[in-house]
Design an enzyme around this catalytic site. Sequence first.
Site, PDB file in Angstrom:
ATOM      1  N   ASP A   1       0.842  -1.195   0.000  1.00  0.00           N
ATOM      2  CA  ASP A   1       0.000   0.000   0.000  1.00  0.00           C
ATOM      3  C   ASP A   1       0.879   1.248   0.000  1.00  0.00           C
ATOM      4  O   ASP A   1       2.029   1.208   0.429  1.00  0.00           O
ATOM      5  CB  ASP A   1      -0.884   0.031   1.260  1.00  0.00           C
ATOM      6  CG  ASP A   1      -1.848  -1.140   1.301  1.00  0.00           C
ATOM      7  OD1 ASP A   1      -2.151  -1.692   0.229  1.00  0.00           O
ATOM      8  OD2 ASP A   1      -2.284  -1.496   2.414  1.00  0.00           O
TER       9      ASP A   1
HETATM   10  N1  URA Z   1      -1.130  -5.971   3.978  1.00  0.00           N
HETATM   11  C1  URA Z   1      -1.679  -4.745   3.956  1.00  0.00           C
HETATM   12  O1  URA Z   1      -2.745  -4.528   4.510  1.00  0.00           O
HETATM   13  N2  URA Z   1      -1.025  -3.770   3.290  1.00  0.00           N
HETATM   14  C2  URA Z   1       0.164  -3.952   2.681  1.00  0.00           C
HETATM   15  O2  URA Z   1       0.724  -3.010   2.104  1.00  0.00           O
HETATM   16  C3  URA Z   1       0.732  -5.224   2.724  1.00  0.00           C
HETATM   17  C4  URA Z   1       0.054  -6.229   3.375  1.00  0.00           C
END
Ligand code: URA
Length: 231
Positions: free
Chosen positions: A106
């Site tokens: 993310d």
């Molecule tokens: N899980 C998440 O919620 N976000 C990420 O960026 C990676 C794994």
Amino acid sequence: MANSYKRIDAHLSSLGYCTRSEARKFLRIYELCINDKRVFDPSTKAYHDDITINKEPIDPETITVLLNKPAGFICSHNDAGSLIYALIPNRWNRRKPKISTIGRLDVDTTGAILLTDDGALNHKLSSPKSDVLKIYEATLAVPLKGDEEQIFASGELMLNGETKPLLPAKLEVITPTQVRLEICEGKYHQVKRMFGAVGNRVLTLHRVKFDSFDVEDLAEGTYKFVSYEKK
Ligand code: URA
């Protein structure tokens, strides 16, 4: 390892140095040698491994790097905003085939992410069936209740919108609001959704490790070459 034999202009364009039509000009400006002999004719054929540019080996035919992603960078080729590809050399972004991230983090998640132009490797590691270990460190909005370790380990946790429960995951409690989580699947927003499912919220998320690669000795925003051999 590939060591392809083709025209110099084809090498230069597939590795992102210049387009085929710019190759003649490139060869006037840069000292490109085949086995130490300078060439000016873009149609000259050569093995990749025999080519140097300004006395340095030409870029590898396949690139796989581990990057320590800072917050604020998007794992996408075409979103608006700061893209993760701004953190690698510009000419790598003109390579054919393209360099892409293996899976995604993310925009606010930091840490270990691999980038490669090896399509088969990318496909294998980012497929939903891939069982690559990922280790995350998270800070949480509210203190843990106490049953999260057991719930995550049970192999019975169902996330909204999924048809199968998550595989068992290992939670290590560092403080009531700081945890380390080991998972071996990669569902969309998995870590944030797991904590959401137990009434919590992730405030910060850092991926320490992807498979055998950790970012402990890698400054934020920097990368290193890795050779990938899945055991
Ligand atoms: N899980 C998440 O919620 N976000 C990420 O960026 C990676 C794994």
